[in-house]
Design a protein around this motif. Structure first.
Motif, mmCIF file in Angstrom:
data_model
loop_
_atom_site.group_PDB
_atom_site.id
_atom_site.type_symbol
_atom_site.label_atom_id
_atom_site.label_comp_id
_atom_site.label_asym_id
_atom_site.label_seq_id
_atom_site.Cartn_x
_atom_site.Cartn_y
_atom_site.Cartn_z
ATOM 1 N N ALA A 36 49.302 8.434 29.301
ATOM 2 C CA ALA A 36 49.339 9.901 29.253
ATOM 3 C C ALA A 36 47.917 10.396 28.982
ATOM 4 C CB ALA A 36 50.293 10.367 28.169
ATOM 5 N N TYR A 37 47.728 11.699 29.036
ATOM 6 C CA TYR A 37 46.403 12.271 28.804
ATOM 7 C C TYR A 37 46.510 13.395 27.797
ATOM 8 C CZ TYR A 37 45.305 9.676 32.997
ATOM 9 O OH TYR A 37 45.148 8.661 33.907
ATOM 10 N N ASP A 38 45.567 13.409 26.886
ATOM 11 C CA ASP A 38 45.558 14.493 25.904
ATOM 12 C C ASP A 38 44.798 15.681 26.482
ATOM 13 O OD1 ASP A 38 45.886 15.990 23.684
ATOM 14 O OD2 ASP A 38 44.293 14.995 22.529
ATOM 15 N N ILE A 39 45.433 16.330 27.431
ATOM 16 C CA ILE A 39 44.851 17.514 28.066
ATOM 17 C C ILE A 39 45.423 18.739 27.368
ATOM 18 C CG2 ILE A 39 44.588 18.817 30.211
ATOM 19 C CD1 ILE A 39 45.274 16.128 31.672
ATOM 20 N N LYS A 40 44.524 19.543 26.797
ATOM 21 C CA LYS A 40 44.988 20.755 26.125
ATOM 22 C C LYS A 40 45.267 21.829 27.174
ATOM 23 C CE LYS A 40 42.715 19.391 21.946
ATOM 24 N NZ LYS A 40 42.618 18.006 22.538
ATOM 25 N N LEU A 41 46.489 22.334 27.141
ATOM 26 C CA LEU A 41 46.940 23.271 28.161
ATOM 27 C C LEU A 41 47.242 24.619 27.539
ATOM 28 C CD1 LEU A 41 49.502 20.805 29.778
ATOM 29 C CD2 LEU A 41 47.321 21.504 30.796
ATOM 30 N N GLU A 42 46.959 25.694 28.266
ATOM 31 C CA GLU A 42 47.435 26.988 27.799
ATOM 32 C C GLU A 42 47.819 27.891 28.950
ATOM 33 O OE1 GLU A 42 43.884 27.703 25.080
ATOM 34 O OE2 GLU A 42 43.733 29.429 26.446
ATOM 35 N N VAL A 43 48.726 28.809 28.633
ATOM 36 C CA VAL A 43 49.257 29.721 29.640
ATOM 37 C C VAL A 43 49.033 31.152 29.171
ATOM 38 C CG1 VAL A 43 51.311 30.409 30.939
ATOM 39 C CG2 VAL A 43 51.086 28.046 30.129
ATOM 40 N N ASP A 44 48.375 31.932 30.027
ATOM 41 C CA ASP A 44 48.175 33.350 29.740
ATOM 42 C C ASP A 44 49.014 34.190 30.685
ATOM 43 O OD1 ASP A 44 46.295 32.594 27.928
ATOM 44 O OD2 ASP A 44 44.624 33.673 28.856
ATOM 45 N N LEU A 45 49.554 35.267 30.150
ATOM 46 C CA LEU A 45 50.237 36.253 30.990
ATOM 47 C C LEU A 45 49.427 37.542 30.908
ATOM 48 C CD1 LEU A 45 54.079 36.908 31.028
ATOM 49 C CD2 LEU A 45 52.378 38.648 31.561
ATOM 50 N N THR A 46 48.979 38.035 32.055
ATOM 51 C CA THR A 46 48.170 39.255 32.095
ATOM 52 C C THR A 46 48.952 40.317 32.855
ATOM 53 O OG1 THR A 46 46.255 37.793 32.316
ATOM 54 C CG2 THR A 46 45.863 40.143 32.632
ATOM 55 N N THR A 47 49.174 41.441 32.216
ATOM 56 C CA THR A 47 49.927 42.520 32.866
ATOM 57 C C THR A 47 49.013 43.303 33.809
ATOM 58 O OG1 THR A 47 49.440 43.867 30.946
ATOM 59 C CG2 THR A 47 51.552 42.767 30.963
ATOM 60 N N SER A 48 49.604 44.167 34.625
ATOM 61 C CA SER A 48 48.785 44.839 35.643
ATOM 62 C C SER A 48 47.777 45.811 35.033
ATOM 63 C CB SER A 48 49.674 45.538 36.677
ATOM 64 O OG SER A 48 50.683 46.260 36.037
ATOM 65 N N ASP A 49 47.955 46.165 33.742
ATOM 66 C CA ASP A 49 46.930 46.995 33.078
ATOM 67 C C ASP A 49 45.795 46.133 32.517
ATOM 68 O OD1 ASP A 49 47.895 45.770 30.817
ATOM 69 O OD2 ASP A 49 48.603 47.601 29.839
ATOM 70 N N GLY A 50 45.846 44.836 32.750
ATOM 71 C CA GLY A 50 44.750 43.964 32.337
ATOM 72 C C GLY A 50 44.914 43.348 30.956
ATOM 73 N N THR A 51 46.014 43.660 30.280
ATOM 74 C CA THR A 51 46.232 43.103 28.945
ATOM 75 C C THR A 51 46.607 41.631 29.041
ATOM 76 O OG1 THR A 51 47.116 45.223 28.237
ATOM 77 C CG2 THR A 51 47.521 43.328 26.784
ATOM 78 N N ASN A 52 45.922 40.840 28.259
ATOM 79 C CA ASN A 52 46.136 39.400 28.320
ATOM 80 C C ASN A 52 46.820 38.895 27.048
ATOM 81 O OD1 ASN A 52 45.491 36.934 29.864
ATOM 82 N ND2 ASN A 52 44.532 36.376 27.918
ATOM 83 N N THR A 53 47.833 38.030 27.223
ATOM 84 C CA THR A 53 48.532 37.420 26.093
ATOM 85 C C THR A 53 48.667 35.924 26.359
ATOM 86 O OG1 THR A 53 49.859 39.445 25.960
ATOM 87 C CG2 THR A 53 50.600 37.557 24.643
ATOM 88 N N THR A 54 48.226 35.111 25.412
ATOM 89 C CA THR A 54 48.451 33.675 25.555
ATOM 90 C C THR A 54 49.873 33.393 25.100
ATOM 91 O OG1 THR A 54 46.120 33.175 25.219
ATOM 92 C CG2 THR A 54 47.673 31.379 24.832
ATOM 93 N N ILE A 55 50.701 32.882 26.020
ATOM 94 C CA ILE A 55 52.116 32.712 25.673
ATOM 95 C C ILE A 55 52.461 31.262 25.351
ATOM 96 C CG2 ILE A 55 52.918 34.767 26.916
ATOM 97 C CD1 ILE A 55 53.822 32.937 29.190
ATOM 98 N N SER A 56 51.545 30.346 25.592
ATOM 99 C CA SER A 56 51.848 28.952 25.265
ATOM 100 C C SER A 56 50.563 28.142 25.135
ATOM 101 C CB SER A 56 52.731 28.327 26.350
ATOM 102 O OG SER A 56 53.086 27.008 25.986
#
Lengths: 433, 433
Positions: A307-327
């Protein structure tokens, strides 16, 4: 192993340090023809141009193969095999190393630097490989458990076969797109009223989801009828990319019995454009999750730490440009390694070709902020994700942008990263009358 | 419409009458390069050779496209679209018609006849198309009912979605082979002892089966996100072939929950080599089986009669050469038409490419001698098939050869047939240690 310092200025937080050297396919304004490149810092090194101008003069073994870098996909380069990928990557590391002999071919050649070192912001990125077949596995055991729990309760969450073999299904190769390609919300049949489970409605998907995955490209084929042994299967792999396997949950629920997901998945699957080679990932190998089941011979890997210790993240950006890291999670959350997936895929003789893509399945941790799909985060639609601008989401709305990032190592100018895998949701087309 | 009589001697029972003109890819001893051909009687007309020697001089519209016939697959020809296929087929019918103006280009040219009319026994046949993606549907409702009954009883045999949409799954394009290619028995995990349903054994498949199917090749692509309407979907199809979707039933039983068949299917799928064009099948259109479910808009076909009355038969030949016909049925035994399959496949935006293959699913009638799989004939392993030499079979043994044949029309020198789809079972490779 710490790679050398580069004479090229590479930001400390760049995913494309000299320790990486991932391969991709670019085109540029004024030169629309697709060709190979490697990412380095804020640049893409155009390998066709580099090769034509003697850049590979210090690597005699590759001289008769330089035409591969002018092709519109990496397939021919990948087909040369892992020892060649290793040589080329190490040579390019040397070219970019401060004070190395090979650095002269580029560092001291202002004209070539100007021509071959393309600012990445000016490079258009394309699908790196021509994908013959795409298979998606289900190796994220936390995801399998979370989703299984929703449908069957925790005691029966995992199917009987789950710990005996890497469950997978054939996906749709034609629908794999490169990061940045917009994703159109699919129409299809869904059950809108749970009290009428036999009455589907033809509608735009209302439960559009993401799946955070890694995926591996095959480089070396096997012949039909000749399995690939697990112990050497890693050498059949070219490298890894990030993947977002967009999923229409409501379409899936109605269609998937008994033959598996179909239209719920085949409207689009996004991958990151730069293929990080197996050798670049070598220092970040780690143990996969423990499997207490005694494995059958063809799945017993003599090597641990696949396996690999790859740090992953997921951002959700709304159409007004607001960014939230959700995972935020790690790619170590897999029960099965890519070599095991490949060994299982070919145990019955299935032929793999150069450019075939193997998805890991959704990668989730165990905590709510480490999950790889909205279905898990929102507990099958019962909860909501709070976004930074006060909005909430159960599933994706039109205009939402999802960005996956992944990298190994720490930010000291030695990151081995994948860059981003991005997609924005477009509205569904009109329903047919 | 009865086609003209040919100046070429064509046996009355030939599948390749002048009414047919199916396309394929051949090579010959001394000219190994793959190229296009059409089958006619006992011959293959080498279209590359025919085109180079002015054979198409009577068809001005195709003059700038003749190079397609020198390519190693039919993809480029198929991509020209159905109106072009129709023109070329009708022109070739004219070339072979007794007394037609166009017949002179070949009939009166002894040298060209000798060079371009290859006895089919001397032509090696190859996969006709480069297959991007292969999808297998489940449109044979009798098969779905028979198999469903084995697992869930007749009251629940068909899943709720079955009559609402053409259920299908993504298959493995790389494992599709041309008729005549031997099929190696797969190894895999199976449950040998039903009293231990959690303990798989790694072994050679013990329940190797056939699936009698038709399959359609796509000619005209759609863009991702843009569905193909059912009313015009037939024009996106190039033609049909016979298919044997070899199936490892014991591997399937263990692996297929929850994501569908995988290694049970991806070791090999055989197709017949000659693609029978949609226009050649036009006179044999008939109604598909009745579907009493009210269909949603995108599946409502303004045209009825999209099934084909193709008479199908399956022979099992043992290694001593004894032949037994184990099934005779008709391709009209489908609930869904290929245009409906294509409309459903793309309703969410899935992109189809030229060369994509769509299988119908197993075609079974309702009587025991009209079934399309051994699983149905032997009632899930409870009964045996008696062969002409006194042997019995539940499933296939090594050395067995299965031959599927299919043709429309009656034997008056006007048959529109597919020829054969043949495969012989080779022993499994040794188990890995």
């Amino acid at each position: 192993m710490v790679a050398s310092k580069s004479w090229l200025e590479i930001p400390a937080d760049s995913h494309f340090s000299i320790a990486n050297i991932p391969f991709g396919i670019i085109s540029t304004e004024g030169q629309e023809q697709k060709r190979s490149a490697v990412a380095i810092g804020d640049y893409a090194l155009d390998l066709q141009c580099f090769a034509k101008n003697g850049g590979f003069s210090g690597l005699p073994s590759i001289q008769d193969k330089l035409s591969v870098f002018g092709e519109p996909t990496l397939n021919s380069f990948a087909a040369l095999g892992r020892p060649v990928h290793k040589q080329v990557r190490e040579y390019l590391q040397d070219v970019f190393s401060e004070g190395s002999a090979s650095s002269k071919v580029l560092k001291d050649n202002e004209e070539l630097k100007k021509e071959a070192l393309v600012p990445r912001s000016k490079a258009k990125l394309h699908l790196p490989m021509q994908i013959g077949d795409y298979t998606d596995f289900f190796a994220g055991i936390n995801h399998a458990f979370n989703v299984g729990t929703m449908f069957r309760g925790p005691a029966n969450a995992l199917q009987k076969n789950y710990t005996h073999l890497p469950v997978g299904y054939h996906g749709r190769a034609s629908s794999v797109v490169v990061s940045g390609t917009p994703i159109r919300r699919p129409n299809g049949q869904v059950i809108l009223d749970p009290s009428k489970p036999d009455e589907p409605t033809y509608t735009a998907c209302k439960r559009l989801d993401i799946e955070l995955e890694l995926a591996a490209f095959v480089c070396t084929p096997n012949k039909q009828g000749e399995p690939i042994p697990v112990g050497t299967a890693e050498d059949n792999l070219f490298g890894l990319v990030l993947m977002n396997d967009w999923s229409a949950r409501d379409i899936q629920t109605w269609e998937y019995v008994p033959l598996g997901p179909f239209n719920a998945k085949n409207f689009g699957t996004s991958i990151s454009p730069w293929v990080v080679l197996m050798d670049a990932l070598e220092p970040f190998r780690t143990k996969a999750l423990e499997n207490s089941t005694e494995l059958t011979a063809y799945l017993k890997d003599p090597q641990a730490n696949r396996a690999y210790d790859i740090k992953l993240e997921v951002d959700l950006t709304t159409s007004d440009g607001t960014n939230t890291t959700i995972s935020k999670t790690t790619a170590a959350n897999l029960l099965w390694s890519f070599p095991q997936m490949l060994a299982h895929h070919t145990v019955g003789g299935c032929p793999m070709n150069t450019g075939d893509l193997l998805g890991s399945g959704t990668i989730s941790g165990t905590e709510r902020d480490t999950l790889g799909s909205l279905l898990e985060i929102n507990r099958a639609g019962k909860e909501e994700v709070k976004l930074s601008n006060g909005e909430v989401r159960k599933f994706l709305v039109d205009g939402d942008t999802v960005t996956i990032r992944g990298a190994c190592g720490v930010e000291n100018g030695q990151l081995v990263g994948f860059g981003e895998c991005v997609g924005t949701i477009l509205p569904a087309p009109p329903l047919q009358q």
